[in-house]
Design a protein around this motif. Sequence first.
Motif, short mmCIF file in Angstrom:
data_model
loop_
_atom_site.label_atom_id
_atom_site.label_comp_id
_atom_site.label_asym_id
_atom_site.label_seq_id
_atom_site.Cartn_x
_atom_site.Cartn_y
_atom_site.Cartn_z
N THR A 6 -137.52 44.21 -49.79
CA THR A 6 -137.12 44.77 -51.08
C THR A 6 -135.68 45.25 -51.04
N VAL A 7 -135.31 45.97 -49.97
CA VAL A 7 -133.94 46.44 -49.83
C VAL A 7 -132.98 45.26 -49.70
N ALA A 8 -133.37 44.25 -48.92
CA ALA A 8 -132.49 43.09 -48.74
C ALA A 8 -132.24 42.39 -50.07
N LEU A 9 -133.27 42.17 -50.86
CA LEU A 9 -133.10 41.50 -52.15
C LEU A 9 -132.27 42.35 -53.11
N LEU A 10 -132.46 43.66 -53.08
CA LEU A 10 -131.68 44.52 -53.96
C LEU A 10 -130.20 44.50 -53.59
N VAL A 11 -129.91 44.56 -52.30
CA VAL A 11 -128.51 44.56 -51.87
C VAL A 11 -127.85 43.22 -52.20
N LEU A 33 -135.49 54.40 -53.71
CA LEU A 33 -136.48 54.79 -54.71
C LEU A 33 -137.23 53.57 -55.24
N ILE A 34 -136.52 52.48 -55.48
CA ILE A 34 -137.19 51.26 -55.93
C ILE A 34 -138.14 50.75 -54.84
N SER A 78 -143.54 49.71 -52.82
CA SER A 78 -144.52 49.96 -51.76
C SER A 78 -145.75 50.69 -52.30
N ALA A 79 -145.53 51.64 -53.23
CA ALA A 79 -146.66 52.34 -53.83
C ALA A 79 -147.55 51.38 -54.61
N ALA A 80 -146.92 50.44 -55.33
CA ALA A 80 -147.71 49.44 -56.06
C ALA A 80 -148.53 48.59 -55.10
#
Length: 360
Positions: free
Chosen positions: A101-106, A119-120, A125-127
């Motif tokens: 998730t972090v890799a795709l966001l960056v 936060l995203i 992860s919560a989902a």
Amino acid sequence: MASPAPRPAADEVRPPAGPPAPVGTRARWSTVPLVVRHLVLAAGALAAVLLLIAATDTVNTMRIAAVGYSVLAIAGLQVLIGASGQVSLGHGAFMFIGAYTVALLVIRLPMLPLWVNLLITVAVSAAAGVVVGGATARLHGPYLAGATLALAVGLPSLAVRFPELLGGGNGLAFTTRGAPPALAATVSTAQWQAAAVWFTVLLALTVLATVSRGRLGRRMRAVRDDPLAAAAAGIPVGRTKVAAFVLSACCGGLAGACQGYLLGTATPSSFTLALSLSLLAALVFGGMGSLWGALWGGAALVYLEVWAEDAAHALSLGTSVTNNLPIVLFGLILIVVVLLRPDGVHGAVRDAAGAVRRAR
């Protein structure tokens, strides 16, 4: 002549009034709100970590940061297994979700700051925790372990199934921001990243510690000890189990995000079944039932491997021996700890501290 007033009985004699007795430091500390106490302890721990990374080289700074995200991952597993009694063999899958998730966001949204990415990641992860927890809420024992085992084995293969999005077997490589320009002259990139990782870890541990001592923590322990009695007492067993999975997934995803941020890569080979089993072994080694056990387990997970590799190189052992020696060493130490101290390293430290206090 008036008779003297009768004297009170011996058991009714009261000492003369005086100033109130001073309240001890420990008693005053116990009156502080729980979340404030945890934040103060976290601030002290962060200050100690900052002093430590300021006095070490780049390699040791990266190891200290690795201990940080390992502690967070093990703490999430502690909530799931130690607090709610749900055995999971797929905790590494949530780290996979966080790292990618972090890799795709960056890569796709490079303008977002780190805290927004984190936060995203927590939300994603919560989902995932809701989905997995809801699907396994009625499972227990080997059935729950088998379901989470399938998650750990199958989820990393998505990177190979969707190479255009997730990079295939080579994963995703990305570049993260270093220290701000005002601090770049005095703080290295590794030190800044380690500080950011530990700040995130300690903030998450503060939330975990507060929740564990609160109403949800008491419900999870009740479900762990006797689900039928908990249900008879009005505790929603299914929702409590899902809540424990969500907390564990958030910690695992956040730990994976910190790992990806620190290393600048997210590869499926980093989140294999061996990682999930190592996290479980580290939890048993450190001691289930307390978040302090996550600290000992995370330190052992990082530094036992380092020491084993150093010993193998010093003895000029072969490559195959060097690659497998850390696993063998950790396994032997784990067996000894389980036989001698079933409550783990933290149990031994707690008993030793209690003996010192009694001696004083």
